[in-house]
Design an enzyme around this catalytic site. Sequence first.
Site, PDB file in Angstrom:
ATOM      1  CB  CYS A   1     -17.780  -9.281  27.143  1.00  0.00           C
ATOM      2  SG  CYS A   1     -19.016  -9.881  25.546  1.00  0.00           S
TER       3      CYS A   1
ATOM      4  CB  CYS B   1     -19.003  -7.160  24.252  1.00  0.00           C
ATOM      5  SG  CYS B   1     -20.026  -8.353  25.113  1.00  0.00           S
ATOM      6  CG  ASP B   2     -15.612  -5.212  24.808  1.00  0.00           C
ATOM      7  OD1 ASP B   2     -16.518  -4.617  24.226  1.00  0.00           O
ATOM      8  OD2 ASP B   2     -15.531  -5.661  25.868  1.00  0.00           O
TER       9      ASP B   2
END
Length: 313
Positions: A140, A143-144
Amino acid sequence: MVELSEDILYDCIIVGGGPAGLTAGLYCARAKLNTLLFEKGTLGGQIAITDLVENYPGFPEGISGKELTQRFKQQAERFGLKILRREVSKVERVGTEIFVHLRTGELLRSKTLILTPGSTPRRLGVPGEEEFINRGVSYCATCDGALFDGVPIAVVGGGDSATQESLFLTRFASNVYLIHRREQLRAQKHLQEKVLAHPKITFIPNKVVEEIRGGDFVEGLKLRDTKTGELSELAVEGVFIFIGLEPNTGFLKGSVKLDDKGYIVTDERMRTSMDGVFAAGDCRSGATGQVAVAVGEGCIAAIEAEKYIEANF
Ligand code: NAP
């Protein structure tokens, strides 16, 4: 507080809260069907982890996946859709009703069921992958991505996700190495062009990842050339894997008909092999992975569920 009771015969239960499920929920709730939607993880499904949705009509500048999810949710709830965080473990047809078993042990009964469980990122299945999840391996970018500020990273895959997310990751990483197992990318042409022209992206064709290596965190990849078999090393501090999706249909084994890859088989009216059960979106055999299609299919499934109730109850 939503009442969950075995004594209630619900009109429709929806499994999965991505674009298909939330649209089905909007239509069912607006048709005044007593409808529950269960989502075991994050609402929005794949779009919840998509930075920018650029090809969903009505948003000329694009819209973030999170924002679009919120809008779908608010609209459905305005008409009374009840959304609950629960995992469905089994579904079965008993007489004229559909029994929906929850992981928590509860049993619910419904006249119809709409399956929209979506899909999840496929794993590479190489040494180091599981070991370094959350320590450099990610599925992701939204997200990261920010964790990799100013350092080199790799992206694996050649489809729309790998190219689109590579472009997003250039905001943070010093270099993005896009590793693909073939000569040509399979992504949409305009994404290919952007990726190949981007100064921070290096396209590495004809290579597969053999191993992800590191100490406390990822330090590099062992690559194999798919043409010559030659092995090489690439120093990166993160690797984002976008090699396609797998349907979240494990809980359906032995119930509705699945194709050989585990996707739900339906007809053009979204009817599955089980009476009163419909499916829509990325879980469906032949899915295109497009929000606009998932939304359309969710709409069809809800309209068909409504017709089914009128004809059978
Ligand atoms: P995808 O289109 O299935 O592409 C997967 C890519 O990963 C392919 O290039 C494939 O290689 C490669 N691959 C598969 N298994 C691999 C393995 N074991 N090792 C190395 N490479 C492997 O998946 P996706 O990009 O996640 O997209 C999924 C769906 O969502 C698609 O329908 C896509 O169009 C859609 N989507 C759309 C958008 C958009 O419209 N902007 C954005 C994201 C996703 P080969 O090419 O050799 O098969």
